[in-house]
Enzyme design. Structure first.
Site, PDB file in Angstrom:
ATOM      1  N   ASP A 231      -9.413   4.716  -2.937  1.00 20.04           N
ATOM      2  CA  ASP A 231      -8.281   5.191  -3.726  1.00 20.04           C
ATOM      3  C   ASP A 231      -8.815   5.785  -5.024  1.00 20.04           C
ATOM      4  O   ASP A 231     -10.030   5.861  -5.249  1.00 20.04           O
ATOM      5  CB  ASP A 231      -7.261   4.073  -3.966  1.00 20.04           C
ATOM      6  CG  ASP A 231      -7.644   3.153  -5.112  1.00 20.04           C
ATOM      7  OD1 ASP A 231      -8.852   3.033  -5.425  1.00 20.04           O
ATOM      8  OD2 ASP A 231      -6.740   2.541  -5.711  1.00 20.04           O
TER       9      ASP A 231
ATOM     10  N   GLU B  50       0.818  -1.205   0.000  1.00 24.07           N
ATOM     11  CA  GLU B  50       0.000   0.000   0.000  1.00 24.07           C
ATOM     12  C   GLU B  50       0.858   1.264   0.000  1.00 24.07           C
ATOM     13  O   GLU B  50       0.532   2.251  -0.658  1.00 24.07           O
ATOM     14  CB  GLU B  50      -0.974  -0.008   1.179  1.00 24.07           C
ATOM     15  CG  GLU B  50      -2.101  -1.017   1.046  1.00 24.07           C
ATOM     16  CD  GLU B  50      -2.965  -0.768  -0.186  1.00 24.07           C
ATOM     17  OE1 GLU B  50      -3.036   0.382  -0.655  1.00 24.07           O
ATOM     18  OE2 GLU B  50      -3.553  -1.739  -0.688  1.00 24.07           O
TER      19      GLU B  50
ATOM     20  N   CYS C 141     -24.655   0.930 -14.875  1.00 22.56           N
ATOM     21  CA  CYS C 141     -23.800   2.091 -14.634  1.00 22.56           C
ATOM     22  C   CYS C 141     -24.570   3.385 -14.880  1.00 22.56           C
ATOM     23  O   CYS C 141     -25.060   3.639 -15.991  1.00 22.56           O
ATOM     24  CB  CYS C 141     -22.575   2.016 -15.546  1.00 22.56           C
ATOM     25  SG  CYS C 141     -21.503   3.470 -15.460  1.00 22.56           S
TER      26      CYS C 141
ATOM     27  N   TYR D  83      -6.566   6.344   4.387  1.00 18.67           N
ATOM     28  CA  TYR D  83      -6.642   5.351   3.317  1.00 18.67           C
ATOM     29  C   TYR D  83      -5.838   4.094   3.665  1.00 18.67           C
ATOM     30  O   TYR D  83      -6.346   2.971   3.565  1.00 18.67           O
ATOM     31  CB  TYR D  83      -6.138   5.914   1.983  1.00 18.67           C
ATOM     32  CG  TYR D  83      -5.901   4.799   1.010  1.00 18.67           C
ATOM     33  CD1 TYR D  83      -6.959   4.202   0.343  1.00 18.67           C
ATOM     34  CD2 TYR D  83      -4.624   4.263   0.829  1.00 18.67           C
ATOM     35  CE1 TYR D  83      -6.766   3.114  -0.496  1.00 18.67           C
ATOM     36  CE2 TYR D  83      -4.413   3.178  -0.002  1.00 18.67           C
ATOM     37  CZ  TYR D  83      -5.485   2.603  -0.661  1.00 18.67           C
ATOM     38  OH  TYR D  83      -5.286   1.513  -1.462  1.00 18.67           O
TER      39      TYR D  83
ATOM     40  N   CYS E 263     -15.993  -0.549 -21.256  1.00 15.91           N
ATOM     41  CA  CYS E 263     -17.366  -0.765 -20.801  1.00 15.91           C
ATOM     42  C   CYS E 263     -17.946  -2.079 -21.336  1.00 15.91           C
ATOM     43  O   CYS E 263     -18.779  -2.709 -20.676  1.00 15.91           O
ATOM     44  CB  CYS E 263     -18.241   0.414 -21.221  1.00 15.91           C
ATOM     45  SG  CYS E 263     -17.694   2.005 -20.542  1.00 15.91           S
TER      46      CYS E 263
END
Length: 303
Positions: free
Chosen positions: A149, A48, A220, A131, A211
């Site tokens: 994020d 991370e 969406c 985070y 997509c």
């Protein structure tokens, strides 16, 4: 629409996304070393820190070398912070290396060398923000936390809020949305956090979203609205060439390669413009990344 109504609408729309996104993740997730059980919480934490503003392809070799050298926090804490800066290589933003060393030292001192599982204890570690604490608690310990994020923010912006891009900086509304979108079950919430991040990294990318391959394209909100173009403030673009960051990187590269302290005149060769070069070196010293010694020589920090 009131804020409460919008909140409830978003919560309802998110519920239908959980199963298809998690199912997609189970089938398509990349086999990354920090996702393997043997990585443990320390491996997750290291990844991370490294992955902030840095792509996976650049992180992988440095991560592998790092974990081989410092498999536990106490191993890193036992070495000087300059060794962390040296091993960081060209990942960029090298203050992250100092922060990770500081977190490792605190883990060794306060927690017996084990990365704590409690979110509050993670947040109390030096260099660990909201985070990173949420990511480690979620990915390493399977807890229920919103993990926001850049990739997750973009997925939520498109799939739930109906906007092409999220705001430049994380907003309170985004945090509320992320909390409301969390599945109730802890284990499912942890998978959802990882799955939405992977979806943003692989398919729902910033410039060329795929997509046609997306498991939630039919739901969406952005696509259902006709994929409207971004109408908010201009998106920030990062430049590197000619910046102080580039000069800092070149100075650090010389110091990383050096066994002994480096004289000022050697550092002077890395950049022609003396004012910018001096400013960059002063900044490295102020950030604790470089240690000046008597006699006009410099080295990576030793203590």
């Amino acid at each position: 629409m009131t804020a409460m109504t919008e909140h409830n609408t978003h919560e309802d729309s998110a519920t239908g996304l959980h199963a298809p996104v998690i199912d997609w993740f189970e089938a398509h997730a990349r086999d990354l070393p920090w996702r393997r059980p043997e990585a443990g919480a320390w491996g997750v934490m290291v990844s991370e820190f490294m992955l902030q503003q840095t792509p996976v392809s650049r992180v992988l070799p440095v991560y592998e070398q790092w974990m081989a050298r410092w498999p536990r926090p106490a191993d890193l804490a036992g070495d000087p912070p300059g060794e962390a800066v040296r091993a960081w290589g060209r990942l960029g933003y090298p203050r992250r290396a100092l922060r990770l060393h500081g977190a490792a030292s605190a883990i060794a001192e306060r927690h017996g060398g084990d990365v704590p599982a409690e979110h509050a204890q993670l947040l109390a570690l030096p260099g660990v923000g909201e985070y990173t604490a949420a990511a480690v608690a979620s990915f390493a310990y399977g807890q229920r936390h919103p993990v926001l994020d850049t990739n997750v923010r973009r997925v939520f912006s498109r799939a739930i809020a109906g906007r092409q891009y999220p705001p430049n900086a994380t907003t309170a509304a985004e945090r509320r949305l992320a909390r409301s979108a969390l599945p109730d079950d802890e284990a499912t919430a942890a998978r959802w956090a990882a799955a939405t991040m992977e979806l943003g990294a692989l398919l729902c990318t910033a410039r060329s979203p795929e997509c046609a391959r997306c498991p939630i394209a039919a739901q969406c909100a952005w696509r259902l609205a006709g994929s409207p173009a971004h109408d908010g403030p201009p998106r920030r673009t990062q430049t590197y060439a000619g910046t102080d960051r580039q000069v800092r990187g070149r100075l650090l590269a010389v110091l990383r390669e050096a066994v002994d302290p480096v004289p000022q005149q050697v550092l002077d060769r890395v950049w022609d413009e003396p004012v910018q070069r001096a400013r960059a070196l002063d900044g490295l010293v102020a950030d604790g990344l470089v240690e000046p010694l008597t006699g006009g020589v410099y080295r990576l920090p030793q203590g």
